[in-house]
Design a protein around this motif. Structure first.
Motif, PDB file in Angstrom:
ATOM      1  N   GLN A 106       0.736  -1.179  -0.042  1.00 54.07           N
ATOM      2  CA  GLN A 106       0.022  -0.003  -0.039  1.00 54.07           C
ATOM      3  C   GLN A 106       0.810   1.323   0.199  1.00 54.07           C
ATOM      4  O   GLN A 106       2.037   1.264   0.382  1.00 54.07           O
ATOM      5  N   LYS A 107       0.338   2.543  -0.315  1.00 56.96           N
ATOM      6  CA  LYS A 107       0.946   3.618  -0.633  1.00 56.96           C
ATOM      7  C   LYS A 107       0.522   4.770   0.429  1.00 56.96           C
ATOM      8  O   LYS A 107       0.947   5.963   0.450  1.00 56.96           O
ATOM      9  N   TRP A 108      -0.558   4.519   1.303  1.00 59.86           N
ATOM     10  CA  TRP A 108      -1.052   5.533   1.892  1.00 59.86           C
ATOM     11  C   TRP A 108      -0.103   5.621   3.508  1.00 59.86           C
ATOM     12  O   TRP A 108      -0.191   7.072   3.778  1.00 59.86           O
ATOM     13  N   PHE A 109       0.307   4.725   3.802  1.00 60.54           N
ATOM     14  CA  PHE A 109       0.958   4.801   5.234  1.00 60.54           C
ATOM     15  C   PHE A 109       2.262   4.540   4.964  1.00 60.54           C
ATOM     16  O   PHE A 109       2.771   3.699   4.223  1.00 60.54           O
ATOM     17  N   ARG A 110       3.259   5.328   5.872  1.00 57.35           N
ATOM     18  CA  ARG A 110       4.783   4.885   5.751  1.00 57.35           C
ATOM     19  C   ARG A 110       5.154   3.572   6.084  1.00 57.35           C
ATOM     20  O   ARG A 110       4.556   3.000   7.183  1.00 57.35           O
ATOM     21  N   MET A 111       5.897   2.864   5.459  1.00 54.48           N
ATOM     22  CA  MET A 111       6.162   1.472   5.829  1.00 54.48           C
ATOM     23  C   MET A 111       7.525   1.372   6.801  1.00 54.48           C
ATOM     24  O   MET A 111       8.052   2.472   6.987  1.00 54.48           O
ATOM     25  N   SER A 112       7.549   0.230   7.280  1.00 54.12           N
ATOM     26  CA  SER A 112       8.627  -0.229   8.306  1.00 54.12           C
ATOM     27  C   SER A 112      10.027   0.460   7.718  1.00 54.12           C
ATOM     28  O   SER A 112      10.270  -0.253   6.679  1.00 54.12           O
ATOM     29  N   PRO A 113      10.415   1.161   8.437  1.00 49.66           N
ATOM     30  CA  PRO A 113      11.985   1.316   8.064  1.00 49.66           C
ATOM     31  C   PRO A 113      12.848   0.235   8.008  1.00 49.66           C
ATOM     32  O   PRO A 113      13.871   0.122   7.014  1.00 49.66           O
ATOM     33  N   ILE A 114      12.615  -1.045   8.607  1.00 46.47           N
ATOM     34  CA  ILE A 114      13.588  -2.116   8.917  1.00 46.47           C
ATOM     35  C   ILE A 114      13.110  -2.868   7.669  1.00 46.47           C
ATOM     36  O   ILE A 114      14.069  -3.269   7.042  1.00 46.47           O
ATOM     37  N   VAL A 115      11.942  -2.977   7.058  1.00 46.94           N
ATOM     38  CA  VAL A 115      11.661  -3.680   5.860  1.00 46.94           C
ATOM     39  C   VAL A 115      12.152  -2.759   4.709  1.00 46.94           C
ATOM     40  O   VAL A 115      12.747  -3.769   3.724  1.00 46.94           O
ATOM     41  N   ARG A 116      11.997  -1.622   4.529  1.00 47.32           N
ATOM     42  CA  ARG A 116      12.410  -1.022   3.443  1.00 47.32           C
ATOM     43  C   ARG A 116      13.853  -0.882   3.570  1.00 47.32           C
ATOM     44  O   ARG A 116      14.560  -0.427   2.650  1.00 47.32           O
TER      45      ARG A 116
END
Length: 340
Positions: free
Chosen positions: A193-203
Motif C-alpha cells: 500500500q502507498k497511504w501509510f509509511r512502511m517499516s524502516p526495517i523492512v524498507r
C-alpha cells in the motif's frame, strides 16, 4: 440542496470498494523462473524431493578436498551460500514453513554430498532457519552460529522482556510486525500500500541502522557492485509475496516450537552453538537475545558493546565467528557473559 442516491447505487459502490479491497489482498502469481517472460536462471541448482529447485553458490576450496564444509571464509575452506525458497533462483514454496526451511538445508547438503554432519551460519533473517535446523535436524549439525538472528516478539517471553524490546522499535516497525503476526492474510496488501509509511526495517531505510552500520554497509555494497557477484534486485525477482512477505509472516507468526526449549544438540561438547549480537542493534533488540541465551545456557552468547546490525561485517568479527564454530576458540574483545 440535498442529493438523493438510490439504495442500489450505494450497494453497487460498496460492492466495488469491497471488490477492490479484496483484490488488494490477493498477491499476483509468482514469476516463474526460466519460463518465457520469467527471470532467467543463472545459478547452479539442486532438485528437491517435492520437485522444487534450490539455488546455491560455492566459494573457497573444492568441496571434495575441504576439511570443513560450511558457510564462511576465513580458513580458506569450502563455502556454500544458498537462496532460500522464493528468493533469487530458488523456486517459491507455497507450503513454506519453519520446518521446510530446515529440510531444504538438509536436502541441499545431501545433494552436494556433505556427509553426515555440516555447519550452519544464520545471519539476520537467516537466523530463523538456523533455529529451525536446531529444532528439526539436530542430528545433522556439527555446529551452528546465529549472528544477529531475527527474533519474534510473540515468542513465549516474559512481558517485561517483549514489551521493552518491542517498545524500542519505531512505531512504523511495530505496526508492520503486528499486522504480520495478527493479520497475515492482509500483510501483502499492507506491504504494497502507498497511504501509510512502511517499516524502516523492512524498507532498509537509514533510520533502521546506526551510523557505524551505514558506514560498513555502504562500503560492503560498493565492493559487491565492483565484484558483480551480487545483484540486490535479483533477491525478490519472483515477487515480493513469495520472498519478503512469506519471510515476515513466518518469522512473526506463531512458531511450531519454542526456541527457549530446544535441547542441546551437543551434550558431550562435540560442537558449538553461539549467538552473536550487537548491543546497539536497532533491528534485532538485545533484550530478547539475552533472554534466549539465559534460557539456553549451553549456547555461547557474545555481545559487542558498540556494534549494530552490521556486526558480522565488522573487521575481524567474521573470522572470530568461524574460528569458534570450527575450532572452539574463545573470541576476544566481546562480552561473553550475560549481565547478572
Amino acid at each position: 440542496m440535498e442529493m438523493i442516491v438510490p439504495a442500489r447505487v450505494v450497494l453497487v459502490l460498496a460492492a466495488v470498494v469491497l471488490g477492490c479491497a479484496y483484490q488488494a489482498t490477493r498477491p499476483p502469481p509468482p514469476a516463474i523462473l526460466g519460463a518465457p517472460g520469467g527471470p532467467p536462471v543463472t545459478s547452479p541448482r539442486v532438485r528437491l524431493k517435492d520437485g522444487r529447485h534450490l539455488a546455491y553458490r560455492e566459494a573457497g576450496v573444492d568441496r571434495k578436498t575441504a576439511k570443513y564444509k560450511e558457510i564462511a571464509e576465513e580458513l580458506g575452506i569450502y563455502l556454500l551460500y544458498f537462496d532460500r525458497a522464493g528468493y533469487g533462483d530458488s523456486d517459491a514454496n507455497p507450503k513454506r514453513r519453519l520446518k521446510s526451511d530446515a529440510t531444504d538445508v538438509e536436502e541441499l547438503a545431501d545433494a552436494l554430498h556433505f556427509g553426515d554432519k555440516f555447519y550452519v551460519v544464520g545471519i539476520s533473517m537467516g537466523g530463523y532457519t538456523a533455529w529451525s535446523c536446531l529444532n528439526y535436524i539436530p542430528r545433522r549439525l556439527a555446529g551452528v552460529a546465529l549472528v544477529v538472528p531475527a527474533v519474534n516478539y510473540w515468542w513465549p517471553l516474559p512481558v517485561n522482556v517483549s514489551r521493552t524490546a518491542y517498545g524500542k522499535l519505531d512505531v512504523r516497525d511495530r505496526r508492520t510486525f503486528w499486522i504480520a503476526h495478527h493479520m497475515p492474510s492482509l500483510f501483502y496488501a499492507w506491504l504494497t500500500q502507498k497511504w501509510f509509511r512502511m517499516s524502516p526495517i523492512v524498507r532498509g531505510e537509514p533510520d533502521a541502522f546506526t551510523e557505524k552500520d551505514l558506514e560498513i554497509l555502504t562500503e560492503l555494497r560498493r565492493k559487491e557492485r565492483e565484484s558483480g557477484l551480487v545483484d540486490p534486485a535479483k533477491a525478490t525477482q519472483q515477487g515480493t509475496y513469495e520472498s519478503l512477505c512469506r519471510d515476515l509472516t513466518i518469522l512473526f507468526g506463531t512458531w511450531e516450537f519454542d526456541p527457549t526449549k530446544i535441547k542441546n544438540p551437543f551434550p558431550d561438547g562435540e560442537g558449538v552453538v553461539s549467538i552473536w549480537q550487537g548491543y546497539e542493534d536497532k533491528i534485532v533488540r538485545v533484550e530478547i537475545q539475552r533472554y534466549v541465551a539465559q534460557k539456553l545456557p549451553w549456547i555461547r552468547y557474545h555481545e559487542h558493546p558498540v556494534a549494530g546490525h552490521a556486526l558480522p561485517n565488522m573487521d575481524g568479527v567474521g573470522d572470530e565467528i568461524i574460528r569458534e564454530l570450527l575450532l572452539g576458540e574463545t573470541p576476544r574483545g566481546l562480552q561473553s557473559e550475560l549481565d547478572g
